[in-house]
Design an enzyme around this catalytic site. Structure first.
Site, PDB file in Angstrom:
ATOM      1  N   LYS A 206       0.842  -1.206   0.000  1.00  0.00           N
ATOM      2  CA  LYS A 206       0.000   0.000   0.000  1.00  0.00           C
ATOM      3  C   LYS A 206       0.874   1.252   0.000  1.00  0.00           C
ATOM      4  O   LYS A 206       2.083   1.166   0.255  1.00  0.00           O
ATOM      5  CB  LYS A 206      -0.908  -0.032   1.233  1.00  0.00           C
ATOM      6  CG  LYS A 206      -0.139  -0.083   2.543  1.00  0.00           C
ATOM      7  CD  LYS A 206      -0.996  -0.604   3.681  1.00  0.00           C
ATOM      8  CE  LYS A 206      -0.227  -0.479   4.991  1.00  0.00           C
ATOM      9  NZ  LYS A 206      -0.902  -1.169   6.089  1.00  0.00           N
TER      10      LYS A 206
ATOM     11  N   TYR B 134      16.658  29.775   8.587  1.00  0.00           N
ATOM     12  CA  TYR B 134      15.458  30.425   9.118  1.00  0.00           C
ATOM     13  C   TYR B 134      15.469  30.447  10.639  1.00  0.00           C
ATOM     14  O   TYR B 134      15.884  29.487  11.288  1.00  0.00           O
ATOM     15  CB  TYR B 134      14.202  29.698   8.648  1.00  0.00           C
ATOM     16  CG  TYR B 134      13.855  29.960   7.208  1.00  0.00           C
ATOM     17  CD1 TYR B 134      13.583  31.239   6.751  1.00  0.00           C
ATOM     18  CD2 TYR B 134      13.779  28.899   6.306  1.00  0.00           C
ATOM     19  CE1 TYR B 134      13.255  31.466   5.423  1.00  0.00           C
ATOM     20  CE2 TYR B 134      13.446  29.120   4.976  1.00  0.00           C
ATOM     21  CZ  TYR B 134      13.185  30.406   4.543  1.00  0.00           C
ATOM     22  OH  TYR B 134      12.859  30.625   3.235  1.00  0.00           O
TER      23      TYR B 134
END
Ligand SMILES: *Cc1c(COP(=O)(O)O)cnc(C)c1O
Length: 352
Positions: A33, A247
Site C-alpha cells: 500500500k 530560518y
C-alpha cells in the site's frame, strides 16, 4: 545536480524470502500500500512477484487496479479498505470486508466471488466488531455465494512484544477462527511474524520489514537495508564564529565554521522535525545538520571534513543512517520516513 534515491529491489526480494522461510508452512503476502511504502508499488510488486510472492495487499481500489495492470492476472490483490461491488474491479481484486454492511452488499450482488473477512480483535479501526461477528457466526448463510478466502485480523501493538494487547488479540482471533472452521487465516504483520506460534496463520501480511524497517524494535534488525538517499552539495561557505544559519537564525556558529548547503528539504519528505537533529554522512564521516530544514535546502556543518566541494553527495539515508534511525531523530517511525520520500529525487532501482 539532483538528489538520488537508490532502492535495492534485490534486498526487498531477499527480505521477503527470509520472512517466507520464517513463516513456513504458512504463506507470506506483501503489503504494498501507499505506493509500496513510498518506494514504488510497480517495481516493488514486480520484484516480489519474481521472488515468488503471490498475494498482495493494497489500501484502496486505485492502488489495486494500478497494481493489477502491472502484475497481470495471476496473483491475489486484496484491497484493505474494500470497495463496492459491481464495477470492473470486481473480477480483478479481492475486497476485504470490514463490516456486515460490506458483506451484505457483496453477497447481494449474487456472484460467487472471493472475499477476505476482517474481524476486529482490538484495533477498533476496520473489521467486523464483535457484535457483527456474532451475527455472522450465528447465521453463516449471510455469506450467500461469497467464497471466504481468509478470515483476517490486524495487530495493534506487535512491535511491543510484551504489550498485553498481543495476547488479547491472539485469544480473540483464536475464538473467531474456531467459529469459522476450515476457513484459512491471515494474522501477522511484519512484527507479528516475530511474536511466536500464537501469531502464525495461513497468510502473513508483512510490509515494513520488506523495506528494511526493523520488525523487532529494541533488538538487532534482521532485515537487509533497502534505501539509500544522497543529495548534492550546492555551495560551501566559511562563516565566522557568531554567524547564524538558516530560518529563525536557529543555529549559531560557536567557532569559524564551514557550511555545506544541500539540495533536499521538507518538500522532499526530509521532515522539518529533523531541524538541528539529523546527521548526514560525507566521505564516510557523520556531519551534523545545523539550522532548520527548509523547503528545498538543508545545511550541514562540514568544518571537520577537509576539502569538500559543491557536487559532492551527502548521504541522508543509508547504512549508519537508516530510516529507523532518522525516524527516531524526527520523533516518528520509519514508515513515515519512507512514505514521505519525495517526487523530486531521481530514483535508481538496483537488481532489475
Ligand atoms: C499495513 C498493514 C499491514 C503491514 O504492516 P507492517 O507493520 O508494515 O508489516 C498488514 N495488515 C494490515 C491490515 C495493514 O494495514
Amino acid at each position: 545536480m539532483q538528489a538520488v534515491l537508490t532502492i535495492d529491489l534485490g534486498a526487498i526480494a531477499a527480505n521477503w524470502a527470509m520472512l517466507r522461510d520464517r513463516a513456513a508452512p504458512g504463506l507470506v503476502a506483501a503489503a504494498v500500500k501507499a505506493d509500496g511504502y513510498g518506494l514504488g508499488a510497480a517495481p516493488v510488486g514486480r520484484a516480489l512477484l519474481a521472488a515468488g510472492c503471490r498475494h498482495f495487499f493494497v489500501a484502496d481500489l486505485a492502488e489495486g487496479m494500478a497494481l493489477r495492470a502491472v502484475l497481470g492476472p495471476g496473483p491475489m490483490i486484496a484491497v484493505l479498505s474494500g470497495f463496492a461491488p459491481g464495477g470492473d474491479e470486481d473480477a480483478a481484486l479481492v475486497p476485504v470486508l470490514n463490516g456486515l454492511a460490506d458483506l451484505t452488499a457483496h453477497a447481494a450482488a449474487g456472484r460467487r466471488r472471493p472475499v477476505i473477512l476482517h474481524v476486529d480483535t482490538g484495533m477498533s479501526r476496520l473489521g467486523l466488531p464483535p457484535t457483527e461477528f456474532e451475527l455472522l457466526a450465528a447465521e453463516p448463510g449471510r455469506l450467500g455465494p461469497l467464497q471466504l478466502l481468509y478470515v483476517m485480523t490486524h495487530l495493534a501493538a506487535a512491535d511491543e512484544p510484551a504489550h498485553p494487547a498481543n495476547a488479547v488479540q491472539a485469544a480473540r482471533f483464536a475464538a473467531a477462527r474456531a467459529r469459522l472452521p476450515g476457513v484459512p487465516t491471515s494474522f501477522a504483520n511484519s512484527a507479528g511474524l516475530f511474536l511466536g506460534a500464537d501469531f502464525a496463520s495461513d497468510l502473513s501480511r508483512p510490509g515494513c520489514a520488506l523495506y528494511g524497517i526493523n520488525p523487532t524494535p529494541g533488538a538487532a534488525n534482521p532485515m537487509r537495508q533497502v534505501v539509500t538517499l544522497s543529495a548534492p552539495i550546492l555551495q560551501v561557505r566559511e562563516i565566522p564564529a557568531g554567524e547564524t544559519v538558516g530560518y529563525g537564525a536557529a543555529w549559531q556558529a560557536a567557532r569559524p565554521s564551514r557550511i555545506a548547503t544541500v539540495a533536499a528539504g521538507y518538500a522532499d519528505g526530509y521532515l522539518r522535525a529533523l531541524s538541528g537533529r539529523a546527521v548526514g554522512i560525507l566521505a564516510g564521516r557523520p556531519v551534523p545538520l545545523v539550522g532548520r530544514v527548509s523547503m528545498d535546502l538543508i545545511t550541514f556543518d562540514v568544518t571537520d571534513v577537509p576539502a569538500c566541494r559543491p557536487g559532492e553527495m551527502i548521504q541522508l539515508l543509508g547504512p549508519g543512517n537508516t530510516p529507523d534511525e532518522v525516524a527516531a531523530r524526527a520523533g516518528t517511525i520509519g514508515y513515515e520516513i519512507l512514505t514521505s520520500l519525495g517526487a523530486r529525487y531521481r530514483r535508481d532501482y538496483l537488481g532489475t
